[in-house]
Design an enzyme around this catalytic site. Structure first.
Site, PDB file in Angstrom:
ATOM      1  N   ASN A  40      -2.371  -6.107  -2.735  1.00  0.00           N
ATOM      2  CA  ASN A  40      -3.122  -7.293  -1.587  1.00  0.00           C
ATOM      3  C   ASN A  40      -2.682  -6.239  -0.273  1.00  0.00           C
ATOM      4  O   ASN A  40      -2.369  -5.658   0.158  1.00  0.00           O
ATOM      5  CB  ASN A  40      -2.479  -8.113  -1.604  1.00  0.00           C
ATOM      6  N   GLY A  41      -4.050  -5.715  -0.414  1.00  0.00           N
ATOM      7  CA  GLY A  41      -4.996  -4.933   1.259  1.00  0.00           C
ATOM      8  C   GLY A  41      -4.849  -5.907   2.338  1.00  0.00           C
ATOM      9  O   GLY A  41      -5.086  -4.988   3.267  1.00  0.00           O
TER      10      GLY A  41
END
Length: 167
Positions: A40-41
């Site tokens: 997840n960024g």
């Protein structure tokens, strides 16, 4: 399919930008941490925006840095039935009390929706809320790895949040 329950909001009186996701995914729920999936960024995106290496910090320190910089976190869904982590699998969602939270944040300047479902539901919940007249509602591309655009393209969209944060 069990019922997934989200986390408490991460906010304080300094919160100027509230970032709302939909509902924590499996990795986050297991770790009891926002945005815990390693791909997840979120942490690289918000860290880049704030000029801090947030992914390198312990989780509690990340949350402290967000609050100190005027950033809050929560989700638009308090609980829902879901198999897996995808928003498309969410069934029987129970809305979070966004009106109550937003109404209690005196410095709030922007509510940012992390992804399409968060925007759809969050905008509906916050519609016609009088004390949010001067609060910008911002739709952001999801930080999830399931939203397949590059992190740099996401960062370009997320950069708008810096307009609402203190220097």
């Amino acid at each position: 399919m069990g019922r997934s329950v989200g986390f408490d909001p991460v906010v304080d009186a300094r919160t100027r930008v509230l970032i709302l996701g939909s509902l924590p995914g499996d990795a986050s729920l297991k770790a009891a941490q926002y945005y815990a999936h390693p791909r997840n960024g979120f942490w690289p995106l918000i860290g880049g925006l704030l000029g801090e290496d947030l992914p390198a910090l312990p989780y509690e320190d990340r949350l402290d840095r967000l609050k100190a910089r005027g950033v809050g976190l929560w989700d638009v869904i308090a609980s829902a039935e879901r198999s897996g982590s995808l928003d498309a699998a969410i069934r029987s969602p129970e809305a979070a009390n966004l009106r109550g939270l937003a109404g209690g944040l005196p410095q709030l300047r922007a509510v940012a929706f992390n992804g399409g479902l968060a925007a759809k539901l969050g905008r509906r919940i916050l519609a016609d809320m009088a004390n949010l007249e001067r609060v910008a509602l911002i739709d952001l591309p999801s930080s999830s790895p399931a939203h397949a655009i590059s992190l740099s393209a996401k960062a370009e969209s997320w950069a708008i949040l810096s307009d609402f944060l203190p220097e």
